[in-house]
Design an enzyme around this catalytic site. Structure first.
Site, PDB file in Angstrom:
ATOM      1  N   THR A   1      -8.895  12.733 -57.772  1.00  0.00           N
ATOM      2  CA  THR A   1      -8.835  11.524 -58.601  1.00  0.00           C
ATOM      3  C   THR A   1      -9.308  10.363 -57.729  1.00  0.00           C
ATOM      4  O   THR A   1      -9.257  10.458 -56.491  1.00  0.00           O
ATOM      5  CB  THR A   1      -7.402  11.270 -59.129  1.00  0.00           C
ATOM      6  OG1 THR A   1      -6.514  11.202 -58.011  1.00  0.00           O
ATOM      7  CG2 THR A   1      -6.959  12.388 -60.072  1.00  0.00           C
TER       8      THR A   1
ATOM      9  N   GLY B   1      -8.320   7.253 -56.681  1.00  0.00           N
ATOM     10  CA  GLY B   1      -7.463   6.680 -55.641  1.00  0.00           C
ATOM     11  C   GLY B   1      -7.133   7.679 -54.548  1.00  0.00           C
ATOM     12  O   GLY B   1      -7.124   7.351 -53.360  1.00  0.00           O
ATOM     13  N   CYS B   2      -6.870   8.914 -54.951  1.00  0.00           N
ATOM     14  CA  CYS B   2      -6.497   9.951 -53.981  1.00  0.00           C
ATOM     15  C   CYS B   2      -7.693  10.334 -53.110  1.00  0.00           C
ATOM     16  O   CYS B   2      -7.539  10.607 -51.921  1.00  0.00           O
ATOM     17  CB  CYS B   2      -5.935  11.172 -54.706  1.00  0.00           C
ATOM     18  SG  CYS B   2      -4.449  10.758 -55.652  1.00  0.00           S
ATOM     19  N   THR B   3      -8.884  10.323 -53.705  1.00  0.00           N
ATOM     20  CA  THR B   3     -10.098  10.606 -52.944  1.00  0.00           C
ATOM     21  C   THR B   3     -10.340   9.507 -51.921  1.00  0.00           C
ATOM     22  O   THR B   3     -10.579   9.784 -50.739  1.00  0.00           O
ATOM     23  CB  THR B   3     -11.301  10.751 -53.894  1.00  0.00           C
ATOM     24  OG1 THR B   3     -11.046  11.844 -54.785  1.00  0.00           O
ATOM     25  CG2 THR B   3     -12.589  10.989 -53.139  1.00  0.00           C
TER      26      THR B   3
ATOM     27  N   GLY C   1      -7.758   9.779 -49.091  1.00  0.00           N
ATOM     28  CA  GLY C   1      -8.069  10.908 -48.218  1.00  0.00           C
ATOM     29  C   GLY C   1      -9.260  10.620 -47.322  1.00  0.00           C
ATOM     30  O   GLY C   1      -9.271  10.967 -46.135  1.00  0.00           O
TER      31      GLY C   1
END
Length: 157
Positions: free
Chosen positions: A42, A44-46, A49
């Site tokens: 997703t 934000g998570c990408t 990370g």
């Protein structure tokens, strides 16, 4: 029971990418960053990370190992890790054992519907296994830099 600042984190073992089993006790002598995120691949998570990926050498210089944690399965994690070129492991917490230990499952709202989801949170554990810092309700911009600064300060301390 959930973790408490300035107290030892109970030992845990968890399945991670690359066939690893992460054992907190085996990491004694190194600082540990656990960042909890809602879902693989997703936006934000990408971005989050990628931030950890891009600063990994600086974390390693501060004797700090980084792990991403979500409720996604290992297959999803492996795909996410490969696609983004992450050089750190992702922990699969399908049974929510770590999510409960770190108390990151919160009531969230999306399009007027309530659901239980992972509250983006990061935890810094010192060389002795003691929780030294936590960030809850994290906003992605600038977050990795804040965690890195804390890890570097703890390493020098």
């Amino acid at each position: 029971m959930s973790v408490v600042l300035d107290q030892a984190v109970p030992n845990f073992q968890a399945q991670a990418t690359s066939g690893h089993t992460i054992d907190l006790a085996a990491l004694k002598g190194r600082q540990v960053v656990l960042y909890f995120y809602p879902k693989d691949s997703t936006p934000g998570c990408t971005t989050q990370g990628q931030g950890f990926r891009d600063q990994l050498a600086a974390f390693e210089a501060a004797n700090t190992v980084v792990f991403g944690v979500s409720r996604d399965g290992l297959k999803s994690h492996e795909n996410f890790k490969a696609k983004q070129g992450f050089t750190f492991e992702l922990i699969s917490d399908k049974d929510e054992a770590l999510c409960q230990l770190f108390d990151v499952i919160k009531l969230k709202k999306l399009y007027g519907k309530e659901y239980l989801g992972v509250d983006r949170s990061t935890f810094l554990i010192d060389r002795e296994g003691v929780l030294r810092q936590e960030w809850r309700g994290v906003k992605v911009p600038g977050h990795v830099d804040a965690v890195l600064a804390a890890a570097q300060a703890l390493h020098k301390g």
